[in-house]
Design a protein around this motif. Structure first.
Motif, PDB file in Angstrom:
ATOM      1  N   ARG A  11      -7.467  32.315  23.148  1.00  0.00           N
ATOM      2  CA  ARG A  11      -7.776  32.621  21.751  1.00  0.00           C
ATOM      3  C   ARG A  11      -9.055  31.896  21.377  1.00  0.00           C
ATOM      4  N   ALA A  12      -9.936  32.591  20.662  1.00  0.00           N
ATOM      5  CA  ALA A  12     -11.163  31.972  20.166  1.00  0.00           C
ATOM      6  C   ALA A  12     -10.866  31.354  18.806  1.00  0.00           C
ATOM      7  N   ILE A  13     -11.041  30.051  18.697  1.00  0.00           N
ATOM      8  CA  ILE A  13     -10.755  29.304  17.468  1.00  0.00           C
ATOM      9  C   ILE A  13     -12.078  28.799  16.895  1.00  0.00           C
ATOM     10  N   ASP A  14     -12.333  29.084  15.616  1.00  0.00           N
ATOM     11  CA  ASP A  14     -13.512  28.539  14.947  1.00  0.00           C
ATOM     12  C   ASP A  14     -13.182  27.125  14.480  1.00  0.00           C
TER      13      ASP A  14
ATOM     14  N   PRO B 126     -18.268   3.868   9.844  1.00  0.00           N
ATOM     15  CA  PRO B 126     -18.063   4.773   8.702  1.00  0.00           C
ATOM     16  C   PRO B 126     -16.573   5.044   8.490  1.00  0.00           C
ATOM     17  N   ILE B 127     -16.196   5.243   7.245  1.00  0.00           N
ATOM     18  CA  ILE B 127     -14.794   5.486   6.891  1.00  0.00           C
ATOM     19  C   ILE B 127     -14.510   6.988   6.976  1.00  0.00           C
ATOM     20  N   PRO B 128     -13.548   7.402   7.813  1.00  0.00           N
ATOM     21  CA  PRO B 128     -13.209   8.831   7.880  1.00  0.00           C
ATOM     22  C   PRO B 128     -12.482   9.290   6.620  1.00  0.00           C
ATOM     23  N   ARG B 129     -12.667  10.559   6.292  1.00  0.00           N
ATOM     24  CA  ARG B 129     -11.989  11.189   5.156  1.00  0.00           C
ATOM     25  C   ARG B 129     -11.645  12.616   5.552  1.00  0.00           C
ATOM     26  N   ALA B 130     -10.820  13.249   4.746  1.00  0.00           N
ATOM     27  CA  ALA B 130     -10.459  14.647   5.013  1.00  0.00           C
ATOM     28  C   ALA B 130     -11.696  15.538   4.894  1.00  0.00           C
ATOM     29  N   ILE B 131     -11.755  16.546   5.733  1.00  0.00           N
ATOM     30  CA  ILE B 131     -12.846  17.528   5.672  1.00  0.00           C
ATOM     31  C   ILE B 131     -12.743  18.294   4.361  1.00  0.00           C
ATOM     32  N   GLU B 132     -13.900  18.543   3.750  1.00  0.00           N
ATOM     33  CA  GLU B 132     -13.983  19.315   2.505  1.00  0.00           C
ATOM     34  C   GLU B 132     -14.794  20.584   2.757  1.00  0.00           C
ATOM     35  N   ALA B 133     -14.676  21.550   1.862  1.00  0.00           N
ATOM     36  CA  ALA B 133     -15.388  22.826   1.998  1.00  0.00           C
ATOM     37  C   ALA B 133     -16.899  22.612   2.135  1.00  0.00           C
ATOM     38  N   ALA B 134     -17.434  21.649   1.427  1.00  0.00           N
ATOM     39  CA  ALA B 134     -18.875  21.391   1.463  1.00  0.00           C
ATOM     40  C   ALA B 134     -19.345  20.873   2.825  1.00  0.00           C
ATOM     41  N   ASP B 135     -18.415  20.438   3.681  1.00  0.00           N
ATOM     42  CA  ASP B 135     -18.769  19.899   4.998  1.00  0.00           C
ATOM     43  C   ASP B 135     -18.922  20.986   6.063  1.00  0.00           C
ATOM     44  N   ARG B 136     -18.443  22.193   5.792  1.00  0.00           N
ATOM     45  CA  ARG B 136     -18.302  23.222   6.839  1.00  0.00           C
ATOM     46  C   ARG B 136     -19.612  23.553   7.558  1.00  0.00           C
ATOM     47  N   HIS B 137     -20.695  23.702   6.826  1.00  0.00           N
ATOM     48  CA  HIS B 137     -21.964  24.065   7.465  1.00  0.00           C
ATOM     49  C   HIS B 137     -22.428  22.963   8.419  1.00  0.00           C
ATOM     50  N   ALA B 138     -22.384  21.724   7.961  1.00  0.00           N
ATOM     51  CA  ALA B 138     -22.786  20.598   8.812  1.00  0.00           C
ATOM     52  C   ALA B 138     -21.864  20.470  10.019  1.00  0.00           C
ATOM     53  N   ILE B 139     -20.574  20.725   9.833  1.00  0.00           N
ATOM     54  CA  ILE B 139     -19.630  20.666  10.950  1.00  0.00           C
ATOM     55  C   ILE B 139     -19.964  21.729  11.986  1.00  0.00           C
ATOM     56  N   GLY B 140     -20.289  22.929  11.539  1.00  0.00           N
ATOM     57  CA  GLY B 140     -20.676  23.992  12.474  1.00  0.00           C
ATOM     58  C   GLY B 140     -21.882  23.600  13.302  1.00  0.00           C
ATOM     59  N   ARG B 141     -22.895  23.029  12.661  1.00  0.00           N
ATOM     60  CA  ARG B 141     -24.090  22.581  13.385  1.00  0.00           C
ATOM     61  C   ARG B 141     -23.747  21.451  14.366  1.00  0.00           C
ATOM     62  N   PHE B 142     -22.937  20.514  13.890  1.00  0.00           N
ATOM     63  CA  PHE B 142     -22.543  19.367  14.714  1.00  0.00           C
ATOM     64  C   PHE B 142     -21.788  19.838  15.960  1.00  0.00           C
ATOM     65  N   LEU B 143     -20.811  20.720  15.784  1.00  0.00           N
ATOM     66  CA  LEU B 143     -20.037  21.212  16.925  1.00  0.00           C
ATOM     67  C   LEU B 143     -20.915  21.993  17.895  1.00  0.00           C
ATOM     68  N   THR B 144     -21.824  22.768  17.369  1.00  0.00           N
ATOM     69  CA  THR B 144     -22.724  23.532  18.239  1.00  0.00           C
ATOM     70  C   THR B 144     -23.597  22.588  19.051  1.00  0.00           C
ATOM     71  N   ARG B 145     -24.055  21.527  18.435  1.00  0.00           N
ATOM     72  CA  ARG B 145     -24.883  20.552  19.134  1.00  0.00           C
ATOM     73  C   ARG B 145     -24.066  19.785  20.178  1.00  0.00           C
TER      74      ARG B 145
ATOM     75  N   TRP C  76     -20.799  20.595  21.423  1.00  0.00           N
ATOM     76  CA  TRP C  76     -19.935  21.381  22.294  1.00  0.00           C
ATOM     77  C   TRP C  76     -20.617  22.655  22.804  1.00  0.00           C
ATOM     78  N   GLY C  77     -21.801  22.949  22.290  1.00  0.00           N
ATOM     79  CA  GLY C  77     -22.483  24.182  22.668  1.00  0.00           C
ATOM     80  C   GLY C  77     -22.122  25.355  21.788  1.00  0.00           C
ATOM     81  N   THR C  78     -21.034  25.231  21.041  1.00  0.00           N
ATOM     82  CA  THR C  78     -20.546  26.272  20.140  1.00  0.00           C
ATOM     83  C   THR C  78     -19.478  25.665  19.239  1.00  0.00           C
ATOM     84  N   ALA C  79     -19.247  26.298  18.102  1.00  0.00           N
ATOM     85  CA  ALA C  79     -18.135  25.887  17.239  1.00  0.00           C
ATOM     86  C   ALA C  79     -16.870  26.654  17.588  1.00  0.00           C
ATOM     87  N   THR C  80     -16.975  27.622  18.484  1.00  0.00           N
ATOM     88  CA  THR C  80     -15.822  28.419  18.908  1.00  0.00           C
ATOM     89  C   THR C  80     -15.214  27.791  20.145  1.00  0.00           C
TER      90      THR C  80
END
Length: 169
Positions: free
Chosen positions: A33-36, A2-21, A23-27
């Motif tokens: 410091r806690a970084i979202d 797949p071709i990478p592209r810059a993250i867009e606002a519409a990607d945020r929800h899926a990214i949160g789910r992906f990171l939680t799956r 990394w265990g959390t998106a934080t």
């Protein structure tokens, strides 16, 4: 691949789910410091259809980035199918972005047990920069869910910082 592209606002929800799956959390904890990570800029690669975990967000790869005055830090880097070149492509996009912002280097961190990451980053021009003994032990005090034993049965204790200068490329 797949071709990478810059993250867009519409990607945020899926990214949160992906990171939680993944990394265990998106934080992500960085220097106490806690970084979202789901809110950070970066690059995403989307696959057609479900990823190998069976989820339907379609993310094949993701790099989240945090900038300061001299560097871009790779906060998270994931390639769902390792060995296909996607992680390398995401790093190169991060390097291009950092150069365009006038920054001097890329920085990333990993834990003492993550031998695969140490090999991966060093093969892509990163150098060992700093060992922070006990960093994960201190994070575990704030978050007891952090495992005591990591990959390969290695006690999870320390953080290793790697840098890749961008001015000599």
């Amino acid at each position: 691949m797949p071709i990478p592209r810059a993250i867009e606002a519409a990607d945020r929800h899926a990214i949160g789910r992906f990171l939680t799956r993944r990394w265990g959390t998106a934080t992500i904890m960085l220097d106490a410091r806690a970084i979202d990570a789901a809110a950070l800029p970066g690059f995403i690669a989307c696959a057609a259809g479900p990823d190998q975990s069976g989820d339907d967000d379609g993310i094949a790869g993701l790099a989240t980035l945090l900038d300061d005055d001299i560097q871009t830090e790779i906060v998270t880097l994931d390639a769902v199918s390792p060995g296909a070149g996607l992680g390398t492509a995401l790093i190169e996009l991060a390097a291009q972005r950092a150069r365009a912002l006038g920054l001097q280097r890329l920085l990333t961190r990993t834990t003492n047990d993550n031998l695969d990451a140490l090999r991966f980053y060093q093969r892509r021009g990163f150098r060992l920069y700093r060992l922070t003994p006990g960093a994960i032990d201190r994070e575990r005090e704030a978050d007891p869910a952090i495992a005591r034993i990591g990959r390969h049965g290695i006690p999870l204790r320390d953080e290793i910082t790697l840098i890749r200068p961008l001015d000599d490329e």
